[in-house]
Design a protein around this motif. Structure first.
Motif, mmCIF file in Angstrom:
data_model
loop_
_atom_site.group_PDB
_atom_site.id
_atom_site.type_symbol
_atom_site.label_atom_id
_atom_site.label_comp_id
_atom_site.label_asym_id
_atom_site.label_seq_id
_atom_site.Cartn_x
_atom_site.Cartn_y
_atom_site.Cartn_z
ATOM 1 N N PHE A 190 0.835 -1.207 0.000
ATOM 2 C CA PHE A 190 0.000 0.000 0.000
ATOM 3 C C PHE A 190 0.871 1.260 0.000
ATOM 4 O O PHE A 190 0.612 2.204 -0.753
ATOM 5 C CB PHE A 190 -0.928 -0.011 1.217
ATOM 6 N N MET A 191 1.902 1.293 0.834
ATOM 7 C CA MET A 191 2.736 2.490 0.933
ATOM 8 C C MET A 191 3.519 2.736 -0.352
ATOM 9 O O MET A 191 3.678 3.882 -0.785
ATOM 10 C CB MET A 191 3.697 2.357 2.123
ATOM 11 N N VAL A 192 4.017 1.664 -0.966
ATOM 12 C CA VAL A 192 4.773 1.827 -2.203
ATOM 13 C C VAL A 192 3.883 2.371 -3.312
ATOM 14 O O VAL A 192 4.278 3.274 -4.061
ATOM 15 C CB VAL A 192 5.414 0.486 -2.617
ATOM 16 N N HIS A 193 2.672 1.852 -3.424
ATOM 17 C CA HIS A 193 1.775 2.308 -4.481
ATOM 18 C C HIS A 193 1.158 3.669 -4.171
ATOM 19 O O HIS A 193 0.584 4.296 -5.056
ATOM 20 C CB HIS A 193 0.659 1.277 -4.715
ATOM 21 N N ALA A 194 1.286 4.113 -2.917
ATOM 22 C CA ALA A 194 0.770 5.431 -2.567
ATOM 23 C C ALA A 194 1.771 6.543 -2.888
ATOM 24 O O ALA A 194 1.449 7.729 -2.732
ATOM 25 C CB ALA A 194 0.420 5.480 -1.071
ATOM 26 N N LEU A 195 2.967 6.187 -3.333
ATOM 27 C CA LEU A 195 3.981 7.195 -3.641
ATOM 28 C C LEU A 195 3.612 8.015 -4.871
ATOM 29 O O LEU A 195 4.100 9.128 -5.037
ATOM 30 C CB LEU A 195 5.340 6.511 -3.870
ATOM 31 N N GLY A 196 2.774 7.475 -5.725
ATOM 32 C CA GLY A 196 2.403 8.192 -6.947
ATOM 33 C C GLY A 196 2.204 7.227 -8.094
ATOM 34 O O GLY A 196 2.303 6.006 -7.939
ATOM 35 N N ASP A 197 1.901 7.768 -9.246
ATOM 36 C CA ASP A 197 1.671 6.963 -10.425
ATOM 37 C C ASP A 197 3.012 6.510 -10.990
ATOM 38 O O ASP A 197 3.794 7.336 -11.475
ATOM 39 C CB ASP A 197 0.901 7.768 -11.476
ATOM 40 N N PRO A 198 3.315 5.205 -10.974
ATOM 41 C CA PRO A 198 4.618 4.750 -11.482
ATOM 42 C C PRO A 198 4.763 4.948 -12.988
ATOM 43 O O PRO A 198 5.885 5.067 -13.488
ATOM 44 C CB PRO A 198 4.639 3.264 -11.108
ATOM 45 N N ASN B 168 -4.762 -0.735 -13.288
ATOM 46 C CA ASN B 168 -6.134 -0.225 -13.337
ATOM 47 C C ASN B 168 -7.029 -0.878 -12.295
ATOM 48 O O ASN B 168 -8.132 -0.383 -12.039
ATOM 49 C CB ASN B 168 -6.727 -0.453 -14.742
ATOM 50 N N ASP B 169 -6.577 -1.968 -11.714
ATOM 51 C CA ASP B 169 -7.376 -2.678 -10.717
ATOM 52 C C ASP B 169 -7.320 -1.957 -9.374
ATOM 53 O O ASP B 169 -6.385 -1.189 -9.113
ATOM 54 C CB ASP B 169 -6.857 -4.109 -10.537
ATOM 55 N N PRO B 170 -8.321 -2.192 -8.512
ATOM 56 C CA PRO B 170 -8.236 -1.647 -7.145
ATOM 57 C C PRO B 170 -7.001 -2.184 -6.434
ATOM 58 O O PRO B 170 -6.466 -3.248 -6.776
ATOM 59 C CB PRO B 170 -9.529 -2.148 -6.493
ATOM 60 N N LEU B 171 -6.558 -1.444 -5.426
ATOM 61 C CA LEU B 171 -5.316 -1.795 -4.757
ATOM 62 C C LEU B 171 -5.389 -3.173 -4.115
ATOM 63 O O LEU B 171 -4.433 -3.954 -4.194
ATOM 64 C CB LEU B 171 -4.977 -0.732 -3.703
ATOM 65 N N TRP B 172 -6.515 -3.502 -3.500
ATOM 66 C CA TRP B 172 -6.632 -4.800 -2.851
ATOM 67 C C TRP B 172 -6.567 -5.937 -3.866
ATOM 68 O O TRP B 172 -5.998 -7.003 -3.595
ATOM 69 C CB TRP B 172 -7.943 -4.888 -2.050
ATOM 70 N N LEU B 173 -7.138 -5.721 -5.058
ATOM 71 C CA LEU B 173 -7.092 -6.747 -6.091
ATOM 72 C C LEU B 173 -5.671 -6.890 -6.642
ATOM 73 O O LEU B 173 -5.220 -8.005 -6.942
ATOM 74 C CB LEU B 173 -8.070 -6.407 -7.211
ATOM 75 N N GLN B 174 -4.951 -5.774 -6.763
ATOM 76 C CA GLN B 174 -3.553 -5.847 -7.178
ATOM 77 C C GLN B 174 -2.737 -6.668 -6.181
ATOM 78 O O GLN B 174 -1.881 -7.472 -6.564
ATOM 79 C CB GLN B 174 -2.960 -4.442 -7.295
ATOM 80 N N TYR B 175 -3.033 -6.463 -4.887
ATOM 81 C CA TYR B 175 -2.313 -7.201 -3.856
ATOM 82 C C TYR B 175 -2.630 -8.695 -3.919
ATOM 83 O O TYR B 175 -1.722 -9.534 -3.785
ATOM 84 C CB TYR B 175 -2.666 -6.647 -2.482
ATOM 85 N N VAL B 176 -3.889 -9.037 -4.135
ATOM 86 C CA VAL B 176 -4.276 -10.449 -4.226
ATOM 87 C C VAL B 176 -3.568 -11.119 -5.402
ATOM 88 O O VAL B 176 -3.041 -12.240 -5.292
ATOM 89 C CB VAL B 176 -5.804 -10.574 -4.354
ATOM 90 N N LYS B 177 -3.545 -10.437 -6.539
ATOM 91 C CA LYS B 177 -2.862 -11.000 -7.709
ATOM 92 C C LYS B 177 -1.362 -11.130 -7.457
ATOM 93 O O LYS B 177 -0.730 -12.104 -7.877
ATOM 94 C CB LYS B 177 -3.120 -10.123 -8.931
ATOM 95 N N TYR B 178 -0.805 -10.133 -6.766
ATOM 96 C CA TYR B 178 0.630 -10.185 -6.466
ATOM 97 C C TYR B 178 0.951 -11.364 -5.550
ATOM 98 O O TYR B 178 1.917 -12.098 -5.779
ATOM 99 C CB TYR B 178 1.074 -8.873 -5.819
#
Length: 307
Positions: free
Chosen positions: A25-33, A58-68
């Motif tokens: 969450f913190m890494v993805h909150a830094l900005g648009d990569p 484009n996915d929600p953050l929680w879905l990105q985490y699940v896929k990761y």
């Protein structure tokens, strides 16, 4: 003991999931990569959309985490924007940092505990005051200052050790950066050992051992030092992961392309997969180190028993 280990391993699961999600969450909150990838230039909308679709941005953050996490359990740590796999980066950087950490950890244990034992046994004397002053100086000086000074003196001026590591992965090349990396932790270990040894030297079991006529070496090693190492082992367990993650300054000074250097590059380029992948391994190291510390308690102190 076996049930205790299984219980601790089960307790690590929610800790691991919670920690990795917080990092994610913190890494993805830094900005648009994607915007950071193109720098000051405006990205082409079609190219930006393709990159976001490829990396599930484009996915929600929680879905990105699940896929990761789904890929993580198969050994897939993702791919950087440059096309390099994070697994390849891990395989390249971690062996180098592990060697550096091993050298620093051995130096920290041997000299930290040795100086602390010497100081604790001679409390109030010249050796004790010397160790206290020396460790205070080491703690007060920033690591980058210590690194540059030792690099110039022992690497450039006197030529005792290689000034930089680079592609040289021999053990001798890691001695000088290992000393720099371990310097502050060594000072804390020495002061902590000194305090516990000085306190336990007055304990009844030490006086009893001396009164029984046991050799001084046996009294110090088997009774005094063994019981004094419990808080030191706790510090060493947490410091093991800190050495691996905190080697950024040392690796930059001595041109070591390890974990710290790769993490720095990932943060600058906002390569979220690189940062999350490397920190995930550090989390595992911390968890295993804490488990090892708890198991060592029972070895150092027979009074400790686990249900």
């Amino acid at each position: 003991m076996g049930r205790y280990v299984i219980r601790r391993l089960l307790q690590m699961i929610p800790v691991f999931i919670g920690t990795t999600f917080l990092i994610f969450f913190m890494v993805h909150a830094l900005g648009d990569p994607v915007n950071a990838l193109f720098g000051d230039k405006a990205p082409d909308p079609a190219v930006a959309a393709q990159i976001r679709a490829q990396y599930n941005l484009n996915d929600p953050l929680w879905l990105q985490y699940v896929k990761y996490m789904g890929k993580l359990f198969t050994g897939d740590f993702g791919t950087t924007f440059s096309g390099d796999t994070v697994t390849h980066q891990l395989a390249t950087a971690y062996p180098i940092t592990l060697k550096l950490t091993a050298v620093a950890f051995v130096i920290e244990i041997v000299f930290g505990i040795g100086l602390g034992l010497l100081s604790g046994l001679r409390r109030g004397r010249f050796a004790d005051n010397g160790v206290l002053i020396l460790t205070l100086i080491v703690i007060s000086i920033p690591t980058f200052v210590t690194g540059y000074v030792l690099q110039y003196l022992f690497g450039v001026k006197w030529g005792v050790f290689p000034a930089t590591v680079g592609d040289n992965t021999s053990l001798s090349a890691f001695i000088l950066p290992g000393i720099v990396l371990a310097s502050v932790s060594l000072a804390y270990v020495a002061r902590l050992t000194r305090t516990t040894v000085a306190e336990n030297a007055k304990a009844d079991y030490v006086r009893t051992a001396v009164a029984k006529g046991l050799p001084r070496r046996r009294v110090v090693v088997n009774h005094l030092l063994r019981n004094s190492l419990i808080p030191v082992v706790t510090f060493l367990g947490t410091d093991l992961g800190a050495l691996m993650g905190g080697a950024l300054v040392t690796e930059r000074i001595f041109n070591i392309h390890g974990v710290g250097f790769t993490l720095y590059q990932g943060i600058v380029r906002q390569s979220s997969n690189t940062v999350v992948g490397f920190v995930t391994i550090l989390v595992i190291v911390f968890l295993l180190a804490n488990l090892l510390v708890d198991l060592l308690y029972a070895v150092l102190d027979p009074r400790i028993r686990y249900a």
